[in-house]
Scaffold this active site. Structure first.
Site, PDB file in Angstrom:
ATOM      1  N   GLY A   8      26.755 -29.203 -35.595  1.00  0.00           N
ATOM      2  CA  GLY A   8      25.978 -29.113 -34.857  1.00  0.00           C
ATOM      3  C   GLY A   8      25.430 -30.524 -34.280  1.00  0.00           C
ATOM      4  O   GLY A   8      24.551 -30.815 -33.394  1.00  0.00           O
ATOM      5  N   ASP A  51      27.984 -28.263 -46.450  1.00  0.00           N
ATOM      6  CA  ASP A  51      29.210 -28.137 -46.184  1.00  0.00           C
ATOM      7  C   ASP A  51      29.626 -26.648 -45.921  1.00  0.00           C
ATOM      8  O   ASP A  51      29.061 -25.752 -46.683  1.00  0.00           O
ATOM      9  CB  ASP A  51      30.067 -28.776 -47.279  1.00  0.00           C
ATOM     10  CG  ASP A  51      31.357 -28.855 -47.038  1.00  0.00           C
ATOM     11  OD1 ASP A  51      32.184 -27.874 -46.557  1.00  0.00           O
ATOM     12  OD2 ASP A  51      32.032 -30.031 -47.457  1.00  0.00           O
ATOM     13  N   TYR A 175      46.515 -31.132 -37.541  1.00  0.00           N
ATOM     14  CA  TYR A 175      45.356 -30.676 -37.018  1.00  0.00           C
ATOM     15  C   TYR A 175      45.354 -29.603 -36.231  1.00  0.00           C
ATOM     16  O   TYR A 175      44.710 -28.380 -36.355  1.00  0.00           O
ATOM     17  CB  TYR A 175      44.651 -31.612 -36.209  1.00  0.00           C
ATOM     18  CG  TYR A 175      43.460 -31.471 -35.388  1.00  0.00           C
ATOM     19  CD1 TYR A 175      42.443 -30.703 -35.797  1.00  0.00           C
ATOM     20  CD2 TYR A 175      43.533 -31.483 -33.639  1.00  0.00           C
ATOM     21  CE1 TYR A 175      41.346 -30.431 -35.017  1.00  0.00           C
ATOM     22  CE2 TYR A 175      42.625 -30.951 -32.906  1.00  0.00           C
ATOM     23  CZ  TYR A 175      41.495 -30.539 -33.551  1.00  0.00           C
ATOM     24  OH  TYR A 175      40.242 -30.047 -32.676  1.00  0.00           O
ATOM     25  N   ASN A 204      40.857 -31.862 -22.996  1.00  0.00           N
ATOM     26  CA  ASN A 204      40.581 -33.049 -23.386  1.00  0.00           C
ATOM     27  C   ASN A 204      39.197 -33.383 -23.055  1.00  0.00           C
ATOM     28  O   ASN A 204      38.907 -33.642 -21.935  1.00  0.00           O
ATOM     29  CB  ASN A 204      41.420 -34.028 -22.585  1.00  0.00           C
ATOM     30  CG  ASN A 204      42.752 -34.008 -23.411  1.00  0.00           C
ATOM     31  OD1 ASN A 204      43.946 -33.295 -23.263  1.00  0.00           O
ATOM     32  ND2 ASN A 204      43.164 -35.183 -24.418  1.00  0.00           N
TER      33      ASN A 204
END
Length: 341
Positions: A8, A51, A175, A204
């Site tokens: 965030g 994490d 990715y 995009n």
């Protein structure tokens, strides 16, 4: 609702957290401040610095939470295959830990930041063979400046068309593979727990707060950084590769709307539905910044796809989402906006 936003403090996550708060939600920002996304510590620190691979930290952050908006991830093309463990660890293991802890805490609503990269190449038609999946682009063709993907049946170059959410998913980078794995994990979790998942396949995304020019940045930030330094944007291939650019403000609004999705897994294109070439976007940004015109280099990256433009019909029909910021207006805004250091 009390909503946990992982990642965030990042580019999109910051905008999402803001719009959720403006809508009256109680937002908890959870972010590891990974140095790839945060080379410098942000001014506004997350509520929880943690994490998503740390089950104890996630478990504590989920107390009292009604929904999770999951943006914590490594993004972009990366440097090389040495990045592979970081992508898989952050994106897939992190998502698995998050989902396990959500099941433990009986938090049954997830908005997942997915990506158009799960499609690989977009949709194409062959003049002779109709709708066909594209064949791979060979290094020989790319070096010779033949950038359009060939028909796997007859070898003719294909014509691009729009892709919808039911298209075949064929990731073509590390990715992309991790984003598809996130979707599969979330789908299995929704099925087994009776929970609700909206997977938002961002196209995009650009806008204020993008990270500056790094191997993990989007093309808009790379062009913007060049222009800010007085250099011409360097456009790969012939500049005719087609994309669907969507402003981050619209993306944030899609996240807010996606909180209403019912049980099960559902994917949505978050896009404008408008086809724009990379060369056109570079020229528009150069004009907005009164900078030098773009230079078409002919260079290429093996993992790049040629064309990917979405149809936003499902998001409009089911979420009420329609992108509101056109590219010309968005580029004017982006030209003057601050980037993330």
């Amino acid at each position: 609702m009390r909503i946990l936003v992982t990642g965030g403090a990042g580019f999109i996550g910051t905008h999402v957290s803001t719009i959720l708060r403006e809508a009256g939600h109680d937002v908890v920002v959870f972010d590891a401040l990974h140095p790839v996304a945060h080379p410098a510590e942000p001014v506004d620190l997350p509520d929880v610095r943690g994490d998503v691979r740390d089950a104890a930290a996630v478990r504590e952050a989920l107390v009292g939470v009604d929904a999770v908006v999951h943006h914590a991830a490594m993004v972009g093309m990366g440097v090389d295959l040495a990045d592979l463990p970081e992508y898989v660890g952050n994106n897939d293991l992190g998502t698995a830990v998050l989902l396990a802890e959500m099941a433990r805490a009986a938090v049954g609503r997830l908005v997942l930041a997915s990506s158009m990269v799960v499609y690989g190449e977009g949709a194409y038609r062959c003049p002779a063979d109709g709708s066909v999946p594209p064949g791979p682009r060979s290094t020989v063709d790319l070096n010779a400046g033949r950038f359009e993907p060939p028909c796997p049946r007859c070898g003719r170059f294909l014509e691009s068309s729009t892709v919808d959410e039911d298209a075949v998913l064929e990731p073509r980078s590390v990715y992309a593979a991790t984003k598809l794995a996130q979707e599969h994990l979330a789908s299995a979790w929704a099925r087994e727990s009776g929970s609700a998942v909206a997977a938002l396949r961002y196209h995009n995304v650009y806008g204020p707060g993008m990270p500056r020019d790094t191997p993990y940045s989007g093309v808009a930030a790379i062009f913007r950084s060049a222009l800010e330094a007085g250099r011409a944007p360097q456009v790969f291939e012939d500049g005719a590769q087609r994309r669907d650019f969507v402003h981050v403000t619209d993306v944030a609004r899609a996240n807010l709307l996606a909180l209403s999705v019912g049980p099960g897994f559902r994917a949505y294109n978050v896009s404008s539905g408008i086809s724009t070439t990379v060369g056109e976007m570079a020229a528009g940004l150069s004009s907005a910044m009164a900078g030098p015109p773009p230079v078409v280099t002919g260079r290429f990256r093996a993992g790049d796809v040629r064309h990917i433009v979405a149809t936003p019909t499902r998001a409009a029909a089911e979420l009420g989402f329609v992108a509101q910021i056109g590219l010309e207006e968005g580029l004017r805004d982006f030209a003057a906006a601050a980037l993330r250091c």
